[in-house]
Write a protein that holds these residues in place. Structure first.
Motif, PDB file in Angstrom:
ATOM      1  N   UNK A   1       0.839  -1.205   0.000  1.00  0.00           N
ATOM      2  CA  UNK A   1       0.000   0.000   0.000  1.00  0.00           C
ATOM      3  C   UNK A   1       0.875   1.257   0.000  1.00  0.00           C
ATOM      4  N   UNK A   2       1.859   1.305   0.866  1.00  0.00           N
ATOM      5  CA  UNK A   2       2.732   2.470   0.959  1.00  0.00           C
ATOM      6  C   UNK A   2       3.587   2.607  -0.303  1.00  0.00           C
ATOM      7  N   UNK A   3       4.040   1.490  -0.864  1.00  0.00           N
ATOM      8  CA  UNK A   3       4.845   1.526  -2.084  1.00  0.00           C
ATOM      9  C   UNK A   3       4.050   2.106  -3.245  1.00  0.00           C
ATOM     10  N   UNK A   4       2.791   1.721  -3.378  1.00  0.00           N
ATOM     11  CA  UNK A   4       1.942   2.238  -4.452  1.00  0.00           C
ATOM     12  C   UNK A   4       1.724   3.744  -4.282  1.00  0.00           C
ATOM     13  N   UNK A   5       1.541   4.181  -3.060  1.00  0.00           N
ATOM     14  CA  UNK A   5       1.323   5.615  -2.812  1.00  0.00           C
ATOM     15  C   UNK A   5       2.561   6.414  -3.192  1.00  0.00           C
ATOM     16  N   UNK A   6       3.753   5.949  -2.762  1.00  0.00           N
ATOM     17  CA  UNK A   6       4.977   6.709  -3.037  1.00  0.00           C
ATOM     18  C   UNK A   6       5.370   6.668  -4.507  1.00  0.00           C
ATOM     19  N   UNK A   7       5.056   5.582  -5.215  1.00  0.00           N
ATOM     20  CA  UNK A   7       5.382   5.485  -6.640  1.00  0.00           C
ATOM     21  C   UNK A   7       4.483   6.391  -7.465  1.00  0.00           C
ATOM     22  N   UNK A   8       3.231   6.553  -7.026  1.00  0.00           N
ATOM     23  CA  UNK A   8       2.301   7.366  -7.805  1.00  0.00           C
ATOM     24  C   UNK A   8       2.510   8.863  -7.608  1.00  0.00           C
ATOM     25  N   UNK A   9       3.339   9.274  -6.658  1.00  0.00           N
ATOM     26  CA  UNK A   9       3.576  10.715  -6.431  1.00  0.00           C
ATOM     27  C   UNK A   9       4.487  11.313  -7.460  1.00  0.00           C
TER      28      UNK A   9
END
Length: 107
Positions: free
Chosen positions: A99-107
């Motif tokens: 979940x956190x990886x997806x959030x940081x990659x999409x920024x």
């Protein structure tokens, strides 16, 4: 350094790093959520002056259940005191990492 003092300093460092707060007497009150509440995470903190630390499944399950109940993400925060120098590591469930990886990659 006394274990209790070392634990308290670890909890304070995690709270400061994440912009949150340390839960006072978290280990001494039954049902208290965790050691640190910060940055959307509810964290249990463990520290050692040794070269290893055992991780109990019960710690992981308990912090995950409490975090979800309080609308937070769970983490287990580890600190090793290596020749007087603190080294910090964070353990999270795979679903939290994803979940956190997806959030940081999409920024």
């Amino acid at each position: 350094m006394a274990r209790r003092t070392l634990s308290r300093r670890h909890e304070e460092a995690v709270a400061k790093l994440r912009g949150g707060r340390r839960q006072r007497r978290s280990g001494g009150i039954v049902g208290w959520p965790a050691d640190v509440d910060a940055g959307g995470f509810l964290s249990e903190c463990k520290v050692t002056q040794g070269k290893s630390i055992g991780i109990r499944l019960s710690w992981l399950l308990e912090i995950e259940e409490k975090a979800l109940r309080h609308g937070r993400l769970p983490s287990l925060e580890l600190m090793f005191l290596d020749r007087g120098r603190p080294r910090f590591y964070t353990v999270v469930p795979t679903w939290v990492f994803e979940k956190v990886s997806r959030i940081s990659v999409s920024k």
